[in-house]
Design a protein around this motif. Structure first.
Motif, PDB file in Angstrom:
ATOM      1  N   VAL A 189       0.842  -1.207   0.000  1.00  0.00           N
ATOM      2  CA  VAL A 189       0.000   0.000   0.000  1.00  0.00           C
ATOM      3  C   VAL A 189       0.874   1.252   0.000  1.00  0.00           C
ATOM      4  O   VAL A 189       0.597   2.231  -0.710  1.00  0.00           O
ATOM      5  N   MET A 190       1.951   1.220   0.792  1.00  0.00           N
ATOM      6  CA  MET A 190       2.835   2.386   0.859  1.00  0.00           C
ATOM      7  C   MET A 190       3.525   2.622  -0.485  1.00  0.00           C
ATOM      8  O   MET A 190       3.695   3.761  -0.902  1.00  0.00           O
ATOM      9  N   THR A 191       3.919   1.556  -1.177  1.00  0.00           N
ATOM     10  CA  THR A 191       4.542   1.741  -2.494  1.00  0.00           C
ATOM     11  C   THR A 191       3.535   2.261  -3.514  1.00  0.00           C
ATOM     12  O   THR A 191       3.888   3.048  -4.394  1.00  0.00           O
ATOM     13  N   ALA A 192       2.290   1.831  -3.385  1.00  0.00           N
ATOM     14  CA  ALA A 192       1.247   2.292  -4.308  1.00  0.00           C
ATOM     15  C   ALA A 192       0.968   3.778  -4.120  1.00  0.00           C
ATOM     16  O   ALA A 192       0.594   4.477  -5.073  1.00  0.00           O
ATOM     17  N   GLN A 193       1.132   4.281  -2.913  1.00  0.00           N
ATOM     18  CA  GLN A 193       0.866   5.696  -2.619  1.00  0.00           C
ATOM     19  C   GLN A 193       2.076   6.586  -2.849  1.00  0.00           C
ATOM     20  O   GLN A 193       1.976   7.805  -2.760  1.00  0.00           O
ATOM     21  N   SER A 194       3.218   5.973  -3.142  1.00  0.00           N
ATOM     22  CA  SER A 194       4.449   6.747  -3.310  1.00  0.00           C
ATOM     23  C   SER A 194       4.669   7.120  -4.766  1.00  0.00           C
ATOM     24  O   SER A 194       4.367   6.352  -5.681  1.00  0.00           O
TER      25      SER A 194
END
Length: 516
Positions: A189-194
């Motif tokens: 999720v964090m990579t998708a939002q970065s």
């Protein structure tokens, strides 16, 4: 297109497991030879990889990358560095030895030989896949999947309390895995939002590159939670005190060969995961939690050694020594020095060899006498001198006697620890005295003195058992006097890890001289 060495490496034992399972029940001997042949093929493949591997070349070699689930940003990505290569070789060397060691275990219990061998090969294949995966989700799948065949090896082929031990093993590790699954999802999720990525990804290399370059910036509190999720699963698997409670029961109730497969092979995936995933994906969180983890590691070192001294069961004694040794491995990882991490990786190899030797020799002795109680033995060296002698060498290796393989790795861990945490190094070094007590005292009670009743007819090692023990003793001696080939492969990978997480070795402390 280059040859898919890594795919073949893990696929051969998995296909071998299926082939063995399909063998007719009446063809037990044929199934044994097929399983042994498959494991030897894996060993040959591992040696070929080692010969072709260039320590001064790219960090990850023999890379294979294929699309797996594009919508989730995950792929079939394999690659191997020096640390993974060392553990691949350890796995490939030990499994054929364990198959020979447990040659008659299933048949003597009246259980399926084919199932026993297939489960052993399945564990090997899944461990190898975990070591070579460069996709976080792919790693997680096999990290969890290896629990299933190991559960059946313990619960289906162990001692009287095998069911309880197997359930305890599975519940502890599944719980750790579930916590890690939440962290794996959170990382995605964090990579998708970065903005550093084109959508979410599980590609380990991409994430580490973005973290190292400062492009993947996440709230520190979230990073700490993700680190804890990964670290908790690895701490259970390793195991790190106080998450070790499942290990003694599982090691004692499993057959000696299965126990070694668990402690010397499978559990190394936990410490490997700390070194690869915890440190490189979450360098800031690793530094933040470093004092706590080092404290737990040192407690585990001393605790395992002290509890081992008080054991009356020889197999449980050896299991607790492993808890102490895993403390050393984890200590070396988290002091974040080149000596500490090189020593830690070498310790994984040396612990696997020394524990395999000691546990298997003790298992041969227990199978003859029918009891694990230390006080039931005495005078064994007079009736079985080869067995007693090899037990002594393996025991001396366990206490890190100079000239035997574990000494070099333990020395490097202590040196690496002392440069950054001298007080912790002093406490860890106390285990050297404690280990001498539990090994030498056990040897004196079991092998020395007059021959006790019912020990007069104990057989010495037979040729099959010598085939098992001889290569392990030889490796302990060779790596004890010449560890350079292993360190030449390990050191570049360790240097890259420390560079990635921006942890240079501490500058030497210079004593202040008189003013001039």
């Amino acid at each position: 297109m280059t040859f898919p060495w890594l795919t073949v490496l893990w696929a051969v034992p998995m296909l071998g497991a299926g082939l063995v399972m399909l063998a007719p029940t009446a063809h037990r001997t044929a199934a044994k030879w097929v399983a042994l042949t498959v494991s030897l093929v894996v060993l040959v493949l591992a040696v070929v990889l080692a010969v072709r591997f260039d320590p001064g070349g790219e960090q990850y070699q023999f890379v294979e990358s294929h699309t797996w689930i594009p919508s989730f940003g995950t792929g079939y990505i394999l690659g191997i560095d020096g640390i993974a290569l060392a553990l691949v070789l350890l796995t490939a060397v030990l499994v054929p030895i364990l198959i020979i060691a447990g040659w008659n275990d299933a048949a003597e219990q009246g259980r399926s030989v084919q199932t026993y061998l297939a489960l052993t090969l399945a564990v090997e294949g899944m461990v190898l896949m975990s070591l070579i995966a460069l996709d976080v989700l792919l790693f997680y799948v096999f990290f969890e999947a290896m629990l299933i065949p190991m559960y059946f090896l313990i619960g289906g082929f162990g001692g009287e309390n095998r069911s309880k031990a197997a359930v305890k093993f599975l519940l502890y590790n599944l719980f750790g895995g579930l916590i890690m699954l939440a962290a794996v999802i959170g990382l995605y999720v964090m990579t998708a939002q970065s903005d550093a990525f084109d959508g979410g990804t599980f590609d380990f290399r991409q994430i580490v590159a973005a973290v190292s370059a400062g492009q993947f910036v996440v709230n520190p509190a979230i990073v700490n939670l993700l680190f804890v999720g990964f670290m908790f699963a690895f701490a259970v698997k390793a195991p790190l005190w106080p998450f070790h409670r499942w290990l003694p029961d599982a090691a004692v109730e499993a057959t000696p060969a299965s126990a070694v497969l668990m402690m010397a092979v499978m559990d190394k995936v936990g410490t490997f995961g700390m070194l690869r995933y915890c440190l490189q994906l979450f360098p800031d969180a690793s530094t933040y939690f470093r004092p706590l983890i080092i404290t737990l590691a040192v407690i585990g070192i001393v605790y395992g050694a002290i509890v081992a001294i008080g054991q009356t069961d020889v197999m449980r004694l050896i299991a607790y020594t492993s808890i102490s040794h895993f403390g050393f491995i984890i200590l070396g990882i988290f002091v974040m020095t080149s000596q500490g991490q090189a020593g830690s990786t070498l310790y994984m190899i040396n612990h696997g060899i020394s524990t395999a030797a000691l546990f298997l020799i003790a298992g041969f002795l227990v199978s003859r006498r029918g009891t694990r109680l230390i006080n039931a033995y005495g005078g064994v060296q007079k009736v079985a001198p080869v067995l007693a002698g090899t037990f002594l060498v393996a025991g001396l290796a366990t206490l890190s006697l100079p000239g035997l393989a574990p000494f070099i790795s333990e020395f490097l861990v202590l040196v690496g620890t002392f440069t950054r945490y001298p007080v912790f190094a002093v406490f860890a070094a106390s285990a050297l005295v404690l280990s001498a007590i539990y090994i030498l005292w056990a040897y004196q009670r079991m092998m020395g003195g007059p021959v006790k009743e019912d020990n007069e007819r104990l057989r010495d090692l037979v040729p099959r058992e010598i085939v098992v023990v001889a290569p392990l003793i030889a490796l302990l001696l060779v790596l004890g006097v010449y560890p350079k080939p292993a360190l030449d492969v390990i050191n570049p990978a360790v240097t890259h890890t420390l560079t990635t997480i921006n942890q240079p070795d501490p500058a030497p402390r210079m004593a202040e001289g008189p003013a001039r």
